[in-house]
Design an enzyme around this catalytic site. Sequence first.
Site, PDB file in Angstrom:
ATOM      1  N   ASP A 165      -5.889  -3.877  -1.844  1.00  0.00           N
ATOM      2  CA  ASP A 165      -4.774  -3.515  -0.971  1.00  0.00           C
ATOM      3  C   ASP A 165      -4.055  -4.752  -0.428  1.00  0.00           C
ATOM      4  O   ASP A 165      -4.685  -5.671   0.099  1.00  0.00           O
ATOM      5  CB  ASP A 165      -5.317  -2.684   0.187  1.00  0.00           C
ATOM      6  CG  ASP A 165      -4.245  -1.920   0.922  1.00  0.00           C
ATOM      7  OD1 ASP A 165      -3.251  -2.540   1.318  1.00  0.00           O
ATOM      8  OD2 ASP A 165      -4.414  -0.701   1.094  1.00  0.00           O
ATOM      9  N   SER A 171       0.819  -1.215   0.000  1.00  0.00           N
ATOM     10  CA  SER A 171       0.000   0.000   0.000  1.00  0.00           C
ATOM     11  C   SER A 171       0.854   1.268   0.000  1.00  0.00           C
ATOM     12  O   SER A 171       1.600   1.532  -0.944  1.00  0.00           O
ATOM     13  CB  SER A 171      -0.961  -0.049   1.186  1.00  0.00           C
ATOM     14  OG  SER A 171      -1.978   0.913   1.067  1.00  0.00           O
TER      15      SER A 171
END
Length: 534
Positions: free
Chosen positions: A239, A57
């Site tokens: 993610d 991320s």
Amino acid sequence: MPPDSTPSPSGTPGPLGPLALSLSGGGYRAATFHLGSLRFLDTVGLLPDVVGLSTVSGGTLVGLAWVLSQLEGKAFPEFYEGYSAYLKRTNVIGEALTGLTSHRDHGSHEWASLIGEAAKVYARPDCLGDHHFGEVLDASRLQLQEAIFNTTEFHRGLDFRFRRSNRPATILGNAYAPLPRSVARHVRLADVAAASSCFPGGFEPLVFPQQFHWPQEFPLSAALAELGPGFQGGLPLMDGGVYDNQGIDALLLAFQGSPNPPTLIISDVSTKVPEMYNVPENPTKRGWITLEGIRAMAWGLFFLTLTSAVVLAWNAFQTVRSGTWGFQDVFLYGIPGLLSTAVATALIWTHRRLDDASVMLRKQLDLTLWPSIRKLTVPELTQMVVLRVTSVLALTTKVFMKRVRGLVYGQLYSDPRFKDRRMSNLIDTLTVDRPLFARHPWLRPQPQLVALATRACQMPTTLWFTEEAQFITLETAGEATICFVLLRHIIEHRAGQYETEGLPLHNLFLRLRKEWEVFNPASAPQEAQRSVAA
């Protein structure tokens, strides 16, 4: 324990031996904290010893940019200046929302994709540009033996890795959805960054390969042909933090066969919160208006507006026939007639969209919702929706991530190969009181440094900064924290290697102490303390 004999990129081991970094997720809070940590490693000469990198991320945003700077032959200070300026000026969400509507025509059948627009922001020349993963796979001057950028694929709930490794047999993607190198080399770095930072709730999934950008010489059809039937329906990527927000698991697997793995530095901006979820306040009154009542009123309003439109149209027609139509009749008949017709049309449109939603629920969940909720009042329905949305967000962004974090850290700390070869560079490190300070009081963070770290912990997980002071706080916290963590590691795990001149870690220890005195002056003037805390 002596340093690892595995050579660093420079050909000889550094004072701590080869290093591997895992950069956690956490939006700009993570990207900037990690950037500060990387800057400090460069300052003390340890950055060239990094042979492994795993990012998630926000960590992927800075990790990919750093890797690209190596491919372009940039020294770290040049990379730092450019990327820090990018973080300060770029509001990813704001710019993606602008592109969400301005880049799509009204007849488009493409999904409105916020994460797709975010990828376009990352693809600008001042960030990752139009570079592709093949440049990472084929790089000859990249110092990293392992570079892993993590996402999560939602078909099986597994990590999906965009990976460069010195090992030829390494699997990209995962074992159930392998990514051929012939396809991976055409994947745009900006799309890797978007997929890795596509956190649930804020973004929708980024579908691979259908929603990735492909060059003219290798279009989507070519990618699908090589990927095979398993990718024809698309692989939803989100993610990497859903699977492992610290990126530790990928490095444990990458160095699984190594008896002497590199020393692992975990840069992690996960924050501890005393309460992960509080129930929103319940309405004081149930109210009288039910959904069934609103439906009845909507039908009543529809017939009234429709009747009004018809009556106004008839009277306007009669006025025109009589030859007495004047300018004032536009306001008497024309505009009220248009408003009545618009309201009736809007009510019909709303009814049809609600019917579409009902059909979707029946198709996806085999659920007919209306009979169950028609007796609810508006405050009751609102409260039910709020409770579900807020609790699901807390579950995905806090509860699950805390549980996964504990499991992954437990796996690392139970691995005997990493005994004395692991450092946790946590964002809240400087706020913790430790028994170590009784023996080494000079190492205790002063109040101004504790305040700095506390402010860093309180930064929200966003993809923008509202003021430059936020960047300065996080970047400085990253530098100061990794300095403390390195000193603590040497003192606690490298006894006999640093205490006197001539020992392998003596010079590094002295350099770290000197840097620590800058971050943590034991007797800073009161004015300077106030300035740092401001």
